[in-house]
Design an enzyme around this catalytic site. Sequence first.
Site, PDB file in Angstrom:
ATOM      1  N   ALA A  99     -31.814   3.024  -4.100  1.00 43.18           N
ATOM      2  CA  ALA A  99     -32.131   1.594  -4.067  1.00 43.18           C
ATOM      3  C   ALA A  99     -33.597   1.398  -3.708  1.00 43.18           C
ATOM      4  O   ALA A  99     -33.987   1.545  -2.543  1.00 43.18           O
ATOM      5  CB  ALA A  99     -31.228   0.888  -3.054  1.00 43.18           C
ATOM      6  N   THR A 112     -28.752   1.846  -9.783  1.00 41.93           N
ATOM      7  CA  THR A 112     -27.923   2.596 -10.715  1.00 41.93           C
ATOM      8  C   THR A 112     -26.807   3.328  -9.982  1.00 41.93           C
ATOM      9  O   THR A 112     -27.063   4.012  -8.988  1.00 41.93           O
ATOM     10  CB  THR A 112     -28.777   3.613 -11.495  1.00 41.93           C
ATOM     11  OG1 THR A 112     -29.813   2.913 -12.199  1.00 41.93           O
ATOM     12  CG2 THR A 112     -27.945   4.388 -12.492  1.00 41.93           C
ATOM     13  N   GLY A 126     -40.767  -6.068  -8.222  1.00 42.53           N
ATOM     14  CA  GLY A 126     -40.930  -5.319  -9.456  1.00 42.53           C
ATOM     15  C   GLY A 126     -41.221  -3.855  -9.208  1.00 42.53           C
ATOM     16  O   GLY A 126     -40.561  -3.201  -8.416  1.00 42.53           O
ATOM     17  N   SER A 127     -42.237  -3.327  -9.894  1.00 40.44           N
ATOM     18  CA  SER A 127     -42.551  -1.907  -9.817  1.00 40.44           C
ATOM     19  C   SER A 127     -43.547  -1.566  -8.711  1.00 40.44           C
ATOM     20  O   SER A 127     -43.928  -0.408  -8.566  1.00 40.44           O
ATOM     21  CB  SER A 127     -43.117  -1.424 -11.159  1.00 40.44           C
ATOM     22  OG  SER A 127     -42.134  -1.474 -12.162  1.00 40.44           O
ATOM     23  N   GLU A 148     -37.635   3.666 -12.713  1.00 37.09           N
ATOM     24  CA  GLU A 148     -38.486   4.693 -12.098  1.00 37.09           C
ATOM     25  C   GLU A 148     -39.970   4.420 -12.328  1.00 37.09           C
ATOM     26  O   GLU A 148     -40.782   5.343 -12.382  1.00 37.09           O
ATOM     27  CB  GLU A 148     -38.133   6.088 -12.613  1.00 37.09           C
ATOM     28  CG  GLU A 148     -36.813   6.626 -12.109  1.00 37.09           C
ATOM     29  CD  GLU A 148     -36.763   6.742 -10.592  1.00 37.09           C
ATOM     30  OE1 GLU A 148     -37.374   7.670 -10.033  1.00 37.09           O
ATOM     31  OE2 GLU A 148     -36.103   5.905  -9.962  1.00 37.09           O
ATOM     32  N   GLU A 163     -36.640  -4.536  -5.595  1.00 32.95           N
ATOM     33  CA  GLU A 163     -36.262  -5.759  -4.878  1.00 32.95           C
ATOM     34  C   GLU A 163     -36.641  -6.984  -5.705  1.00 32.95           C
ATOM     35  O   GLU A 163     -37.527  -6.897  -6.575  1.00 32.95           O
ATOM     36  CB  GLU A 163     -36.979  -5.829  -3.523  1.00 32.95           C
ATOM     37  CG  GLU A 163     -36.658  -4.671  -2.604  1.00 32.95           C
ATOM     38  CD  GLU A 163     -37.402  -4.762  -1.283  1.00 32.95           C
ATOM     39  OE1 GLU A 163     -37.240  -3.868  -0.455  1.00 32.95           O
ATOM     40  OE2 GLU A 163     -38.159  -5.743  -1.087  1.00 32.95           O
ATOM     41  N   PRO A 164     -36.017  -8.124  -5.443  1.00 34.49           N
ATOM     42  CA  PRO A 164     -36.424  -9.355  -6.127  1.00 34.49           C
ATOM     43  C   PRO A 164     -37.905  -9.659  -5.851  1.00 34.49           C
ATOM     44  O   PRO A 164     -38.364  -9.538  -4.714  1.00 34.49           O
ATOM     45  CB  PRO A 164     -35.521 -10.428  -5.504  1.00 34.49           C
ATOM     46  CG  PRO A 164     -34.340  -9.678  -4.985  1.00 34.49           C
ATOM     47  CD  PRO A 164     -34.868  -8.348  -4.540  1.00 34.49           C
ATOM     48  N   ASP A 198     -42.273  12.191  -7.903  1.00 30.68           N
ATOM     49  CA  ASP A 198     -42.783  13.379  -8.568  1.00 30.68           C
ATOM     50  C   ASP A 198     -41.647  14.217  -9.143  1.00 30.68           C
ATOM     51  O   ASP A 198     -41.852  14.997 -10.081  1.00 30.68           O
ATOM     52  CB  ASP A 198     -43.607  14.228  -7.593  1.00 30.68           C
ATOM     53  CG  ASP A 198     -44.832  13.485  -7.084  1.00 30.68           C
ATOM     54  OD1 ASP A 198     -45.175  12.442  -7.665  1.00 30.68           O
ATOM     55  OD2 ASP A 198     -45.436  13.942  -6.093  1.00 30.68           O
TER      56      ASP A 198
END
Length: 418
Positions: free
Chosen positions: A149, A183, A156-157, A395, A152-153, A269
Site C-alpha cells: 500500500a 493490489t 499520485g506517484s 509502481e 494515496e488520494p 529498485d
Amino acid sequence: MIDLEVPKKLVPLVKQASSLADEVFRPISRKYDLAEHEYPRELDLTSAVIDGLSDSGASQGAGASGSTRASDSPDTKPAGVGSGRKEKGNGGNKNGANLSSVLSIMQTCRGDVGLTLSIPRQGLGNAAIAAVANDEQKERYGNRWAAMAITEPDTGSDSGAIRTTAEKDGDEYVLNGEKIFVTSGERAELVVVWATLDKSLGKKAIKSFVVERSNPGLKLVRLEHKLGVRASDTAAFHLDNCRVPANDLLGDPEIRTEGGFGGAMQTFDNTRPLVASMAVGLTRACLDTTTALLKKAGVEPDVDAPLHSQSHAAARLVQMEADYESAYLLTLRAAWMADNGKPNSMQASMAKAKAGRTCVNVALACVELAGATGYAETELLEKWARDSKILDIFEGTQQIQLLVVARRLLDLSSSQLR
C-alpha cells in the site's frame, strides 16, 4: 563478455512458467475478466506447485517473495549478463532470484497479468519484504501473502508526498491515513503500508510497516472496478489509529538524512523490474498472437528486408519486435544488477518506462492490425489492450520513471528537478 542467453539453470523454470501460461492461465483468462472480484480458485493449485518447487530449490528463488538485494561485497565481480557462469576465485557473476523472477513472470504474463498478480504469496508486498526486511522478519513473513500500500488520494506517484503518518507509542507505531489502489489488498494476509515518520523530511522519513490484514485499524473501504487486470482485486483502505508492533517496521527504524534514497524507497529498485517483466510478457503475447493472425491472412514480416519494401502491417511488426527486444534487455539488466549488488535505481526506472510504454503501444497497435478480430472477444487482444495500461502506471508512472532517469543522468535531486 556479455552472454544474453537464458542461464541453463533457469531453463526448466522458464519452461514450467510457459506451460502455466498456456495450459492454466490462458483457458481461464476470459472467465475471470468477466467475473471481477471473484477469487480464481485454480490458483490454489498453482501456489502449491510453486511452493513445492521452492522447497525443492527447483524454482531458483523465482517469484516476488524471492526478489532481494545482493550485498555490495567488494569481492563480487560481475562476469556477464545472464551468462550462468561464475568466474574462478572470489565472487563471480550471479544469476539469482531477481533474474529468475523476471524470466518466470514474463512467461506467466503471456497467459494473464491479473492472474499472475493474484498468485498467493507472490505479491508486490512480498518483494518489498524481501528487499528491505531483516533476517528475522523474512523468516516470520516468508510463507505469507503480502500486498503493498503506497498510493494515496491526491498524492499520485509522488512518494515523497505521502501523508499517512506513523507515530511511535511505546513498543508500537500508530498509523493513520488513506491508501488506494492496493493490489490484492482484500485477498492478502498482510499489507505493507508506507508511512512517514516526519512529513517535513520527505522521502527520507518514509518507512514501510507490515500490517496484519485482520488488524481492526486497517479498514477496507471498497474494491475498485477496473479497465483491465480484473482477475486481480484492487482495494482502498482507511487506517484509523492502526497499532503495529515496532518490530513490524521493515528495515532501519532510524531516519537517515544523508545519501539519496532511504529505506523503503529502495524497494522500487526490486519491484520495478518485476513490473517491467509483466509488460514484456504481455507484449510478447500480443506480438505472437497478431503475427499468427496476419500469417493466416498472408502477411509475414521479413526482418532482413527494408521496411519500405514490405506491407504496412509487416513493417509495423518488425518495428514492434525491435521495441520488444529493447524492453526485454533493459529488464534483464536491471534484475541482474540487483542480483549482483549493483546500484540499479536508474536502470530499474529505464526498464519500467520502456517496457510499460512499449506494452501499451504494441497492444493497441495489435488490436488495430487485427481489425475486427482484434476488437472482438474471439481473441484476447482486446483484453490485453485493456490490461496493458496499468503496467505503464503502477509502481510509478511513465512520467515519474523519466524523472528518475533524468535526475540520475544529471546528478540532480528531486527538489532540483521536479
